[in-house]
Design a protein around this motif. Sequence first.
Motif, PDB file in Angstrom:
ATOM      1  N   GLY A  91       4.210  -3.826   6.381  1.00 34.72           N
ATOM      2  CA  GLY A  91       3.805  -4.794   7.390  1.00 34.72           C
ATOM      3  C   GLY A  91       3.892  -6.220   6.881  1.00 34.72           C
ATOM      4  O   GLY A  91       4.340  -7.127   7.606  1.00 34.72           O
ATOM      5  N   ARG A  92       3.465  -6.434   5.637  1.00 35.01           N
ATOM      6  CA  ARG A  92       3.564  -7.785   5.069  1.00 35.01           C
ATOM      7  C   ARG A  92       5.023  -8.179   4.867  1.00 35.01           C
ATOM      8  O   ARG A  92       5.407  -9.333   5.106  1.00 35.01           O
ATOM      9  CB  ARG A  92       2.795  -7.862   3.744  1.00 35.01           C
ATOM     10  CG  ARG A  92       1.287  -7.755   3.900  1.00 35.01           C
ATOM     11  CD  ARG A  92       0.561  -8.179   2.612  1.00 35.01           C
ATOM     12  NE  ARG A  92       0.984  -7.390   1.461  1.00 35.01           N
ATOM     13  CZ  ARG A  92       0.421  -6.248   1.086  1.00 35.01           C
ATOM     14  NH1 ARG A  92      -0.574  -5.734   1.793  1.00 35.01           N
ATOM     15  NH2 ARG A  92       0.845  -5.603   0.021  1.00 35.01           N
ATOM     16  N   LEU A  93       5.848  -7.241   4.411  1.00 34.56           N
ATOM     17  CA  LEU A  93       7.269  -7.547   4.201  1.00 34.56           C
ATOM     18  C   LEU A  93       7.947  -7.992   5.491  1.00 34.56           C
ATOM     19  O   LEU A  93       8.808  -8.879   5.480  1.00 34.56           O
ATOM     20  CB  LEU A  93       7.992  -6.310   3.643  1.00 34.56           C
ATOM     21  CG  LEU A  93       7.731  -5.944   2.185  1.00 34.56           C
ATOM     22  CD1 LEU A  93       8.363  -4.587   1.869  1.00 34.56           C
ATOM     23  CD2 LEU A  93       8.284  -7.016   1.250  1.00 34.56           C
ATOM     24  N   LEU A  94       7.562  -7.380   6.608  1.00 38.38           N
ATOM     25  CA  LEU A  94       8.234  -7.626   7.877  1.00 38.38           C
ATOM     26  C   LEU A  94       7.495  -8.615   8.779  1.00 38.38           C
ATOM     27  O   LEU A  94       8.014  -8.977   9.837  1.00 38.38           O
ATOM     28  CB  LEU A  94       8.416  -6.301   8.628  1.00 38.38           C
ATOM     29  CG  LEU A  94       9.326  -5.274   7.958  1.00 38.38           C
ATOM     30  CD1 LEU A  94       9.240  -3.943   8.685  1.00 38.38           C
ATOM     31  CD2 LEU A  94      10.761  -5.769   7.916  1.00 38.38           C
ATOM     32  N   GLY A  95       6.299  -9.029   8.375  1.00 34.54           N
ATOM     33  CA  GLY A  95       5.536  -9.925   9.223  1.00 34.54           C
ATOM     34  C   GLY A  95       5.019  -9.256  10.478  1.00 34.54           C
ATOM     35  O   GLY A  95       5.092  -9.814  11.571  1.00 34.54           O
TER      36      GLY A  95
END
Length: 361
Positions: free
Chosen positions: A172-176
Motif C-alpha cells: 500500500g505504501r509503495l503504490l500510494g
Amino acid sequence: MTWLDPQPFIRGVAWLDQGRPVRADPADLGRLPWHTAVRAELPIGVRLEFATDGARAVEIHYRSSPDAGGSTTRLPDCFALWERTGPVGETLVDPTEEGMVTLPLPKDLSKGSDRWIVYPPETRSPLVLGVRAIGGSLAPAPEQPRWLVHGDSITEGWWSTRPAHSWPARAGRLLGLDTVNLGYAGSAHGEPAIAEQLSTLSADAVTLAFGTNCWSEVPYSPAQLYETVRTFLAVVRQGHPLTPLLVVSPVLRPAAENARNRLGATFAHLRTALEQAVRDRIDGTSGRAGGDGGAAGPRNLEGLPGAERGDRHLALLPGREVLGPQQLTDGVHPDDEGHAALASAVADALRSLRPQGIQAR
C-alpha cells in the motif's frame, strides 16, 4: 490545543461498529464462521495518517482492550511513526485501558513527508478517542485510492515483526493506496458471505490471496476449490464489475507441496486448481479442475454474469515462486524479508494490471 475528532485521520477502515473499526459487516456476522468473526474484531491495518504544519509532536488519546489470548499483556504497547518511504521512530508505553501517547516528529519538517502514518498496537484493539498537535497544527492526510485485500493469516501479517511490515501495508505504501486489510487468520476458505461483503464495499482495487487454509484446516479437493474460486470471483464482480482485481495464489509451503490431504489433494494440486479458475475467468472459459489439479477441456462459464466475455480487469500472480524456504519463519508464514518480497511482487502485478496507476473513484 483542542483534541480533534480522530475519524478523518483514521485509514484502513472497512466498517464501524459503535465507532470502533471492525473488519466484517457487524450486521452480517451470523453468516460468517465463528473464527472469522473473532479475527474481524482486531483492527489489523487500521492506522492514522496526517499532515502537519510546524508541529513538534502528535498526541493520541486512546482506549485499549486486553488482547484475546492474554499473551502480550505484560509487553509494552508500540506506536510506530512512519512516512511513506520508511520508519521514523517508535514510542513504547506501558499497557493501559485508557491513556495518551506522544510521538515526536522530526525537527526539520522541511525534509520530512506531507503524509505521516501512525501504526498503533493491534493486539489490544486500541480505539483512538482524539488526536492533537503539539506546537503546530494537524490535518488529515489527503485521501488515497482504496485497496481491499482479502486473505488469511499471511495477509493479516503473521510473523512480520511490526504491523507496518506486513505485505499489504508495504504494498500500500509503495503504490500510494489506502490499504484495507481483510485477512482472517485460520479462515479465508472462499466463503460466499465474505465475497458478498467485499462486493458491498467501495474500492478502487481488490486483491484476493486465499487458499492456504484449504489444504488441511478445511480440506478441499481441486475441483471443489476451482468452483469455489469461480463463485467467489463472480460474487465480488457483482459489486466491482470493472475494478482492477488481482488474485495471488498460495505461496510456497514446503511440507505440503507434495503431501496429500484427506481428500487426496496436494498443496500443489490446490494451487493449480485456483490458478486455473482465475485464468478461465480471464479467458471466459472453464476447465473443470480434475483430481490432479489440471483441466478437463474448456467450456463456457455459464451462469456467471459477464464471465463468458472474459475479464480484462482481472490478473493472476502465481505465488509458488515468490518466496523461498529461507523466507518462511515456520514453513508457512513469511518473515519480514518474505513480506517485503511478497509486497514487491504484488505491487508490480498491480502496476501491470493498471499501468497508468490506480485512480480514486
